[in-house]
Design a protein around this motif. Structure first.
Motif, PDB file in Angstrom:
ATOM      1  N   SER A   1       0.811  -1.222   0.000  1.00 26.12           N
ATOM      2  CA  SER A   1       0.000   0.000   0.000  1.00 26.12           C
ATOM      3  C   SER A   1       0.843   1.271   0.000  1.00 26.12           C
ATOM      4  O   SER A   1       0.315   2.371   0.034  1.00 26.12           O
TER       5      SER A   1
ATOM      6  N   ARG B   1       1.153   1.019  -4.156  1.00 30.08           N
ATOM      7  CA  ARG B   1      -0.209   1.498  -4.407  1.00 30.08           C
ATOM      8  C   ARG B   1      -0.205   2.816  -5.156  1.00 30.08           C
ATOM      9  O   ARG B   1      -1.043   3.071  -6.016  1.00 30.08           O
TER      10      ARG B   1
ATOM     11  N   ARG C   1      -2.500   2.620   3.097  1.00 33.25           N
ATOM     12  CA  ARG C   1      -3.809   2.256   2.557  1.00 33.25           C
ATOM     13  C   ARG C   1      -4.804   3.418   2.601  1.00 33.25           C
ATOM     14  O   ARG C   1      -5.769   3.434   1.847  1.00 33.25           O
TER      15      ARG C   1
END
Length: 198
Positions: A80, A85, A128
């Motif tokens: 993440s 990400r 995240r």
């Protein structure tokens, strides 16, 4: 001292070129008085693991809780982060910034340096919930001196990220920022007193 967002947007920072899709969360005047060339000292202090910068108990406790929750909910999983990400904002840098000094990574929190000039430094983190930038500028104080100015810019990750940022807002203002400013003031004063003076 908390400043209006215009204290950041009104100045010709290079970060504007690469972060126009990030939200300005907070702008703070840092208790770091100095001269025109002291930004490298401030950056080195931020990136160090200096014992004079020991965080207050409330700050350590909040972050211990945050890391535990992060582990439980998978907020900080490697997949993440920056480069996984979200791409690093270094990919957005113009050639002169990309080829210039990057600056040091932070040793105690998961921020990676993006670029460093004589008047500004940017570091980034990703998880995240959010892709975040910390911008440290070195600004005149109006009395012949200078001080640091910290701006936090974020790009929340969808609805979950927006809800997370809203949920932590009261804690940031009531606990995190006051403790952080006190820590910075104490650490900068200790660093200043240890320097040789003419």
């Amino acid at each position: 001292m908390r400043l209006p967002k215009s204290a950041h947007t009104a100045l010709p920072w290079r970060v504007h070129e690469i972060a126009d899709d990030f939200l300005i969360e907070d702008v703070w005047a840092l208790p770091t008085p100095g001269g025109p060339g002291d930004l490298p000292d401030l950056v080195a202090w931020f990136a160090s693991d200096d014992g004079d910068a020991e965080p207050p108990a409330v700050y350590r406790t909040l972050f211990a809780i945050r890391w535990k929750l992060g582990a439980l909910l998978g907020l900080d999983a490697e997949k993440s982060g920056v480069g996984k990400r979200v791409p690093t904002v270094r990919n957005r840098l113009p050639a002169d910034l990309r080829d210039g000094p990057r600056g040091p990574d932070l040793s105690t929190v998961p921020f990676t340096s993006v670029y460093l000039t004589d008047t500004e430094w940017v570091a980034e983190m990703g998880n995240r919930t959010v892709h975040g930038l910390m911008h440290i500028g070195w600004v005149p104080d109006g009395t012949g001196g200078y001080h640091g100015q910290m701006t936090v810019l974020t790009k929340p990750n969808g609805l979950f990220g927006k809800l997370y940022m809203a949920a932590i807002l009261p804690f940031r203002y009531a606990l995190v920022y006051p403790a952080l400013m006190a820590m910075i003031k104490r650490g900068w004063a200790a660093r200043d007193s240890a320097r040789p003076h003419p």
